[in-house]
Design a protein around this motif. Structure first.
Motif, PDB file in Angstrom:
ATOM      1  N   TRP A 166       0.816  -1.205   0.000  1.00  0.00           N
ATOM      2  CA  TRP A 166       0.000   0.000   0.000  1.00  0.00           C
ATOM      3  C   TRP A 166       0.855   1.262   0.000  1.00  0.00           C
ATOM      4  O   TRP A 166       0.451   2.280  -0.565  1.00  0.00           O
ATOM      5  CB  TRP A 166      -0.995  -0.003   1.158  1.00  0.00           C
ATOM      6  N   GLU A 167       2.026   1.218   0.595  1.00  0.00           N
ATOM      7  CA  GLU A 167       2.929   2.369   0.505  1.00  0.00           C
ATOM      8  C   GLU A 167       3.340   2.589  -0.949  1.00  0.00           C
ATOM      9  O   GLU A 167       3.390   3.727  -1.425  1.00  0.00           O
ATOM     10  CB  GLU A 167       4.175   2.142   1.367  1.00  0.00           C
ATOM     11  N   HIS A 168       3.600   1.503  -1.671  1.00  0.00           N
ATOM     12  CA  HIS A 168       3.963   1.587  -3.089  1.00  0.00           C
ATOM     13  C   HIS A 168       2.778   2.113  -3.916  1.00  0.00           C
ATOM     14  O   HIS A 168       2.956   2.992  -4.773  1.00  0.00           O
ATOM     15  CB  HIS A 168       4.402   0.209  -3.612  1.00  0.00           C
ATOM     16  N   ILE A 169       1.582   1.587  -3.620  1.00  0.00           N
ATOM     17  CA  ILE A 169       0.386   1.997  -4.379  1.00  0.00           C
ATOM     18  C   ILE A 169       0.090   3.473  -4.153  1.00  0.00           C
ATOM     19  O   ILE A 169      -0.130   4.232  -5.106  1.00  0.00           O
ATOM     20  CB  ILE A 169      -0.825   1.121  -3.980  1.00  0.00           C
ATOM     21  N   LYS A 170       0.100   3.918  -2.905  1.00  0.00           N
ATOM     22  CA  LYS A 170      -0.190   5.326  -2.603  1.00  0.00           C
ATOM     23  C   LYS A 170       0.927   6.243  -3.099  1.00  0.00           C
ATOM     24  O   LYS A 170       0.665   7.344  -3.584  1.00  0.00           O
ATOM     25  CB  LYS A 170      -0.376   5.519  -1.090  1.00  0.00           C
ATOM     26  N   GLY A 171       2.183   5.779  -2.968  1.00  0.00           N
ATOM     27  CA  GLY A 171       3.320   6.598  -3.397  1.00  0.00           C
ATOM     28  C   GLY A 171       3.359   6.836  -4.894  1.00  0.00           C
ATOM     29  O   GLY A 171       3.817   7.885  -5.358  1.00  0.00           O
ATOM     30  N   HIS A 172       2.891   5.860  -5.671  1.00  0.00           N
ATOM     31  CA  HIS A 172       2.901   5.976  -7.133  1.00  0.00           C
ATOM     32  C   HIS A 172       1.514   6.291  -7.695  1.00  0.00           C
ATOM     33  O   HIS A 172       1.322   6.261  -8.917  1.00  0.00           O
ATOM     34  CB  HIS A 172       3.448   4.681  -7.766  1.00  0.00           C
ATOM     35  N   ASP A 173       0.546   6.571  -6.832  1.00  0.00           N
ATOM     36  CA  ASP A 173      -0.828   6.941  -7.223  1.00  0.00           C
ATOM     37  C   ASP A 173      -1.399   5.924  -8.200  1.00  0.00           C
ATOM     38  O   ASP A 173      -1.791   6.253  -9.327  1.00  0.00           O
ATOM     39  CB  ASP A 173      -0.836   8.357  -7.817  1.00  0.00           C
ATOM     40  N   LEU A 174      -1.460   4.651  -7.758  1.00  0.00           N
ATOM     41  CA  LEU A 174      -1.890   3.559  -8.632  1.00  0.00           C
ATOM     42  C   LEU A 174      -3.364   3.176  -8.465  1.00  0.00           C
ATOM     43  O   LEU A 174      -3.824   2.260  -9.147  1.00  0.00           O
ATOM     44  CB  LEU A 174      -1.014   2.323  -8.392  1.00  0.00           C
ATOM     45  N   GLN A 175      -4.102   3.861  -7.601  1.00  0.00           N
ATOM     46  CA  GLN A 175      -5.528   3.549  -7.456  1.00  0.00           C
ATOM     47  C   GLN A 175      -6.318   4.211  -8.572  1.00  0.00           C
ATOM     48  O   GLN A 175      -6.042   5.349  -8.963  1.00  0.00           O
ATOM     49  CB  GLN A 175      -6.058   4.023  -6.105  1.00  0.00           C
ATOM     50  N   ASN A 176      -7.326   3.500  -9.091  1.00  0.00           N
ATOM     51  CA  ASN A 176      -8.205   4.052 -10.118  1.00  0.00           C
ATOM     52  C   ASN A 176      -9.022   5.166  -9.466  1.00  0.00           C
ATOM     53  O   ASN A 176      -9.701   4.925  -8.464  1.00  0.00           O
ATOM     54  CB  ASN A 176      -9.112   2.941 -10.667  1.00  0.00           C
TER      55      ASN A 176
END
Length: 193
Positions: free
Chosen positions: A139-149
């Motif tokens: 989740w740190e990677h997802i939030k850091g790279h703005d990977l959520q639709n």
């Protein structure tokens, strides 16, 4: 039934008046006379008797206030069982942990550490993590790279490091947690392969 009259004997005269039994007086008759001092004395005596009774019986008042002693009775051990003790600490190599100077504790349950697969270790930057720590790093990677639709926050758009782990362009966050288990290995599993 006829009432008996008491005769005054010399023995009654020898007892001091404070220790002789006093007749009970009803509140209404005292209030009619306009004297409130005996009523206050009776209510103070009743309050003292109530507090003493509570201390002896070990019960609290209805309002939840503690008794005048302020101490609570100790709970008895149910069925004679002993209280559980914390797990003992173990020393892995006979050396203390250099981080905090204390020996390492045995881990189990959610704290159990797993060896990560090659793509997941590359993504998180660690080779050994517990499952909650691995999810946190994802989740740190997802939030850091703005990977959520932006339209559906449950959907994760995979970048190249995440594609290597999940083999998909998009993945639902719940499916991501399900597939994460395929990348976590027991330490004894990897050694035996």
């Amino acid at each position: 039934m006829a009432k008996r009259k008491r005769s005054i004997s010399p023995a009654n005269d020898a007892v001091p008046p404070s220790s002789q039994p006093q007749p009970l007086v009803h509140k209404k008759s005292k209030q009619l006379n306009g004297s409130s001092a005996p009523t206050k004395q009776l209510s103070a005596d009743a309050e003292l008797a109530r507090q003493l009774s509570l201390e002896l019986n070990g019960r609290s008042t209805r309002a939840g206030a503690s008794s005048s002693s302020g101490s609570k009775p100790k709970a008895s051990k149910a069925n004679g069982k002993k209280a559980k003790r914390s797990k003992p600490t173990i020393d892995s190599d006979g050396e203390d942990d250099p981080d905090n100077g204390k020996p390492k504790k045995a881990r189990g349950g959610l704290g159990k550490e797993y060896i990560l697969s090659e793509p997941l270790a590359t993504l998180t930057g660690h080779t050994l993590l517990s499952r909650p720590q691995a999810v946190k790093k994802l989740w740190e990677h997802i939030k850091g790279h703005d990977l959520q639709n932006p339209d559906d926050k449950r959907e994760i758009i995979c970048d190249p490091p995440m594609k290597a782990v999940f083999h998909a362009d998009k993945i639902n966050m719940f499916k991501m947690n399900k597939l994460l288990g395929q990348h976590l290995f027991e330490p004894n599993e990897v050694g035996g392969q």
